[in-house]
Motif scaffolding. Structure first.
Motif, PDB file in Angstrom:
ATOM      1  N   SER A   1       0.815  -1.216   0.000  1.00  0.00           N
ATOM      2  CA  SER A   1       0.000   0.000   0.000  1.00  0.00           C
ATOM      3  C   SER A   1       0.852   1.271   0.000  1.00  0.00           C
ATOM      4  CB  SER A   1      -1.007  -0.010   1.158  1.00  0.00           C
ATOM      5  OG  SER A   1      -0.424  -0.424   2.370  1.00  0.00           O
ATOM      6  N   ASP A   2       1.684   1.379  -1.040  1.00  0.00           N
ATOM      7  CA  ASP A   2       2.488   2.581  -1.211  1.00  0.00           C
ATOM      8  C   ASP A   2       1.663   3.659  -1.922  1.00  0.00           C
ATOM      9  OD1 ASP A   2       2.469   1.945  -3.936  1.00  0.00           O
ATOM     10  OD2 ASP A   2       4.490   1.085  -3.911  1.00  0.00           O
ATOM     11  N   ARG A   3       2.288   4.790  -2.213  1.00  0.00           N
ATOM     12  CA  ARG A   3       1.536   5.918  -2.780  1.00  0.00           C
ATOM     13  C   ARG A   3       0.953   5.595  -4.153  1.00  0.00           C
ATOM     14  NH1 ARG A   3       5.965  10.570  -3.001  1.00  0.00           N
ATOM     15  NH2 ARG A   3       6.703   9.499  -1.140  1.00  0.00           N
ATOM     16  N   TYR A   4       1.613   4.731  -4.929  1.00  0.00           N
ATOM     17  CA  TYR A   4       1.117   4.392  -6.263  1.00  0.00           C
ATOM     18  C   TYR A   4      -0.115   3.494  -6.161  1.00  0.00           C
ATOM     19  CZ  TYR A   4       5.949   5.832  -6.805  1.00  0.00           C
ATOM     20  OH  TYR A   4       7.141   6.515  -6.704  1.00  0.00           O
ATOM     21  N   CYS A   5      -0.064   2.566  -5.233  1.00  0.00           N
ATOM     22  CA  CYS A   5      -1.219   1.707  -4.968  1.00  0.00           C
ATOM     23  C   CYS A   5      -2.404   2.547  -4.493  1.00  0.00           C
ATOM     24  CB  CYS A   5      -0.850   0.666  -3.912  1.00  0.00           C
ATOM     25  SG  CYS A   5      -2.236  -0.343  -3.336  1.00  0.00           S
ATOM     26  N   ARG A   6      -2.143   3.470  -3.573  1.00  0.00           N
ATOM     27  CA  ARG A   6      -3.240   4.276  -3.027  1.00  0.00           C
ATOM     28  C   ARG A   6      -3.852   5.177  -4.087  1.00  0.00           C
ATOM     29  NH1 ARG A   6       0.766   5.086   0.976  1.00  0.00           N
ATOM     30  NH2 ARG A   6       0.883   7.306   0.426  1.00  0.00           N
ATOM     31  N   PHE A   7      -3.028   5.705  -4.997  1.00  0.00           N
ATOM     32  CA  PHE A   7      -3.581   6.527  -6.078  1.00  0.00           C
ATOM     33  C   PHE A   7      -4.551   5.696  -6.916  1.00  0.00           C
ATOM     34  CE2 PHE A   7      -3.831   8.302 -10.294  1.00  0.00           C
ATOM     35  CZ  PHE A   7      -3.951   9.655 -10.067  1.00  0.00           C
ATOM     36  N   LEU A   8      -4.141   4.464  -7.251  1.00  0.00           N
ATOM     37  CA  LEU A   8      -5.019   3.575  -8.018  1.00  0.00           C
ATOM     38  C   LEU A   8      -6.319   3.321  -7.266  1.00  0.00           C
ATOM     39  CD1 LEU A   8      -5.725   1.472 -10.221  1.00  0.00           C
ATOM     40  CD2 LEU A   8      -4.374  -0.194  -8.911  1.00  0.00           C
ATOM     41  N   HIS A   9      -6.210   2.970  -5.996  1.00  0.00           N
ATOM     42  CA  HIS A   9      -7.412   2.647  -5.222  1.00  0.00           C
ATOM     43  C   HIS A   9      -8.337   3.840  -5.086  1.00  0.00           C
ATOM     44  CE1 HIS A   9      -5.494  -1.108  -3.126  1.00  0.00           C
ATOM     45  NE2 HIS A   9      -5.684  -1.262  -4.417  1.00  0.00           N
ATOM     46  N   ARG A  10      -7.770   5.043  -5.019  1.00  0.00           N
ATOM     47  CA  ARG A  10      -8.631   6.215  -4.918  1.00  0.00           C
ATOM     48  C   ARG A  10      -9.414   6.459  -6.201  1.00  0.00           C
ATOM     49  NH1 ARG A  10     -10.861   6.961  -1.415  1.00  0.00           N
ATOM     50  NH2 ARG A  10      -9.346   7.718   0.092  1.00  0.00           N
TER      51      ARG A  10
ATOM     52  N   ALA B   1      -2.381   5.743 -17.032  1.00  0.00           N
ATOM     53  CA  ALA B   1      -1.351   6.057 -18.029  1.00  0.00           C
ATOM     54  C   ALA B   1      -0.924   7.516 -17.901  1.00  0.00           C
ATOM     55  CB  ALA B   1      -1.872   5.764 -19.437  1.00  0.00           C
ATOM     56  N   ASP B   2      -1.891   8.401 -17.723  1.00  0.00           N
ATOM     57  CA  ASP B   2      -1.567   9.822 -17.528  1.00  0.00           C
ATOM     58  C   ASP B   2      -0.777  10.033 -16.234  1.00  0.00           C
ATOM     59  OD1 ASP B   2      -2.862  10.449 -19.875  1.00  0.00           O
ATOM     60  OD2 ASP B   2      -4.732  11.077 -18.905  1.00  0.00           O
ATOM     61  N   TYR B   3      -1.207   9.334 -15.184  1.00  0.00           N
ATOM     62  CA  TYR B   3      -0.518   9.422 -13.889  1.00  0.00           C
ATOM     63  C   TYR B   3       0.922   8.920 -14.013  1.00  0.00           C
ATOM     64  CZ  TYR B   3       0.562   8.141  -9.011  1.00  0.00           C
ATOM     65  OH  TYR B   3       1.161   7.987  -7.776  1.00  0.00           O
ATOM     66  N   ALA B   4       1.095   7.807 -14.718  1.00  0.00           N
ATOM     67  CA  ALA B   4       2.436   7.238 -14.900  1.00  0.00           C
ATOM     68  C   ALA B   4       3.347   8.222 -15.625  1.00  0.00           C
ATOM     69  CB  ALA B   4       2.350   5.921 -15.661  1.00  0.00           C
ATOM     70  N   ALA B   5       2.805   8.918 -16.618  1.00  0.00           N
ATOM     71  CA  ALA B   5       3.621   9.891 -17.352  1.00  0.00           C
ATOM     72  C   ALA B   5       4.092  10.999 -16.411  1.00  0.00           C
ATOM     73  CB  ALA B   5       2.811  10.471 -18.511  1.00  0.00           C
ATOM     74  N   ARG B   6       3.210  11.473 -15.552  1.00  0.00           N
ATOM     75  CA  ARG B   6       3.586  12.521 -14.602  1.00  0.00           C
ATOM     76  C   ARG B   6       4.621  12.014 -13.612  1.00  0.00           C
ATOM     77  NH1 ARG B   6      -2.032  13.029 -14.237  1.00  0.00           N
ATOM     78  NH2 ARG B   6      -2.027  12.373 -12.032  1.00  0.00           N
ATOM     79  N   GLU B   7       4.406  10.809 -13.111  1.00  0.00           N
ATOM     80  CA  GLU B   7       5.318  10.256 -12.116  1.00  0.00           C
ATOM     81  C   GLU B   7       6.686   9.934 -12.713  1.00  0.00           C
ATOM     82  OE1 GLU B   7       5.206   9.697  -8.739  1.00  0.00           O
ATOM     83  OE2 GLU B   7       3.507  11.070  -8.913  1.00  0.00           O
ATOM     84  N   MET B   8       6.705   9.445 -13.930  1.00  0.00           N
ATOM     85  CA  MET B   8       7.984   9.117 -14.558  1.00  0.00           C
ATOM     86  C   MET B   8       8.824  10.374 -14.778  1.00  0.00           C
ATOM     87  SD  MET B   8       7.117   6.030 -17.228  1.00  0.00           S
ATOM     88  CE  MET B   8       8.868   5.710 -17.539  1.00  0.00           C
ATOM     89  N   ALA B   9       8.151  11.501 -14.985  1.00  0.00           N
ATOM     90  CA  ALA B   9       8.878  12.763 -15.134  1.00  0.00           C
ATOM     91  C   ALA B   9       9.579  13.145 -13.830  1.00  0.00           C
ATOM     92  CB  ALA B   9       7.912  13.868 -15.555  1.00  0.00           C
ATOM     93  N   ARG B  10       9.123  12.543 -12.712  1.00  0.00           N
ATOM     94  CA  ARG B  10       9.734  12.806 -11.400  1.00  0.00           C
ATOM     95  C   ARG B  10      10.738  11.721 -11.021  1.00  0.00           C
ATOM     96  NH1 ARG B  10       4.876  13.184  -7.356  1.00  0.00           N
ATOM     97  NH2 ARG B  10       6.642  13.383  -5.941  1.00  0.00           N
TER      98      ARG B  10
END
Length: 337
Positions: free
Chosen positions: A20-29, A265-274
């Protein structure tokens, strides 16, 4: 108290180490607007000495989200609570339920059920360090404890210390003789014991352990203030897409797999930029297509292709395409037949 938090406790997703890391929680939300989400356990010592942004940072869209702390030093937990509160968590939860050897050696988790006075001292210190609700997650007992007397004594100590709510895993934790994995399944479930505890406590009490379907969750909600599920929504995330309507009475249209995949997919693009790796996100998405034609290829793309050098958000779109192609093929076969 935060209304969204009060409502969210009716259905929460359990804190799960390495999951339950931040990526998991974003998906669940994205799947449930209302469920209360939990971080994986973070030790007070790690917060004192580690990278707090990495350990505690989260996207505001995850709210309501609770942070779970592990520790047994009241002063250290108070400091960790203060730091976590500054990040904006809706609730601060103390872990008194994890049975792993590593947790026991650090003198926190389920072994603390044998020391209710110390846990109460920790809760009082945490309450003094924040204006956010402080809660406790525990088991019904450990090893040879009498779950009637010892659980009542533990819960009463939590109430007296000012705990705002209690989450109870309806199994004992056997610290000697069972592995953490075995402790999740072998000790028998005793929902009736948790129901009896709830009936006598003046604070909200939620039940956890062995609840795998929303039918079971709805049954437990006739006895309890809330239910907490862990592995079921993690392994079958689309279960969460029904939670808002069935548990919270939300009449909004549930999110579809197609919509979720485009959002991710949009979220992944933003996160990969970080600097995030795509597989850090896709590993939590493997169960999204469970039961659908093409689910096996969907999982393979998200787990294997996402680990290849240069992989990006197109992997998520590719996985969705695999399911959509299989669905079209299955429909064509039905029409032909």
């Amino acid at each position: 108290m935060n209304d969204a938090l009060t409502l969210g406790r009716r259905f929460s997703v359990a804190p799960m180490m390495d999951w339950s890391d931040r990526y998991c929680r974003f998906l669940h939300r994205q799947l449930s607007r209302h469920a209360l989400l939990f971080t994986e356990m973070v030790t007070s010592a790690a917060i004192m000495h580690g990278d707090t942004e990495r350990l505690l940072g989260f996207d505001p869209v995850e709210q309501p989200v609770a942070v779970q702390l592990g520790g047994s030093d009241p002063a250290e937990l108070a400091k960790a609570t203060s730091i976590a509160s500054a990040f904006g968590y809706a609730e601060i939860n103390l872990n008194v339920g994890c049975p792993s050897d590593r947790v026991q050696s650090g003198r926190f988790g389920a072994c603390l059920m044998a020391e209710p006075e110390l846990v109460a001292e920790c809760v009082r210190a945490m309450r003094g360090a924040t204006d956010r609700p402080v809660t406790v997650k525990c088991r019904i007992g450990i090893d040879d404890q009498d779950t009637e007397e010892s659980l009542d004594r533990f819960a009463d100590a939590m109430v007296a210390a000012g705990a705002d709510a209690l989450y109870v895993h309806a199994r004992k934790a056997w610290l000697k003789g069972l592995s953490p994995k075995e402790n999740r399944t072998i000790p028998p479930l005793d929902y009736d014991r948790v129901h009896r505890l709830h009936a006598r406590l003046p604070i909200p009490t939620m039940i956890n352990g062995g609840i795998e379907t929303l039918d079971q969750a709805e049954t437990e909600l006739t006895h309890m203030d809330g239910v907490m599920l862990g592995r079921a929504p993690y392994q079958n995330p689309m279960l969460l897409a029904e939670v808002d309507s069935r548990i919270f009475g939300d009449t909004s249209a549930p999110v579809t797999l197609d919509a979720i995949m485009h959002i991710m997919a949009d979220y992944a693009a933003r996160e990969m930029a970080r600097g995030t790796r795509i597989n850090q996100i896709t590993r939590h998405m493997l169960g999204l297509a469970n039961g659908l034609p093409g689910a096996r290829q969907f999982r393979q793309i998200l787990s294997v292709e996402a680990c290849r050098p240069g992989a990006g958000p197109e992997v998520i779109e590719c996985a969705l395409d695999a399911v959509q192609r299989q669905s079209v093929s299955s429909s064509e076969l039905l029409v032909t037949a």
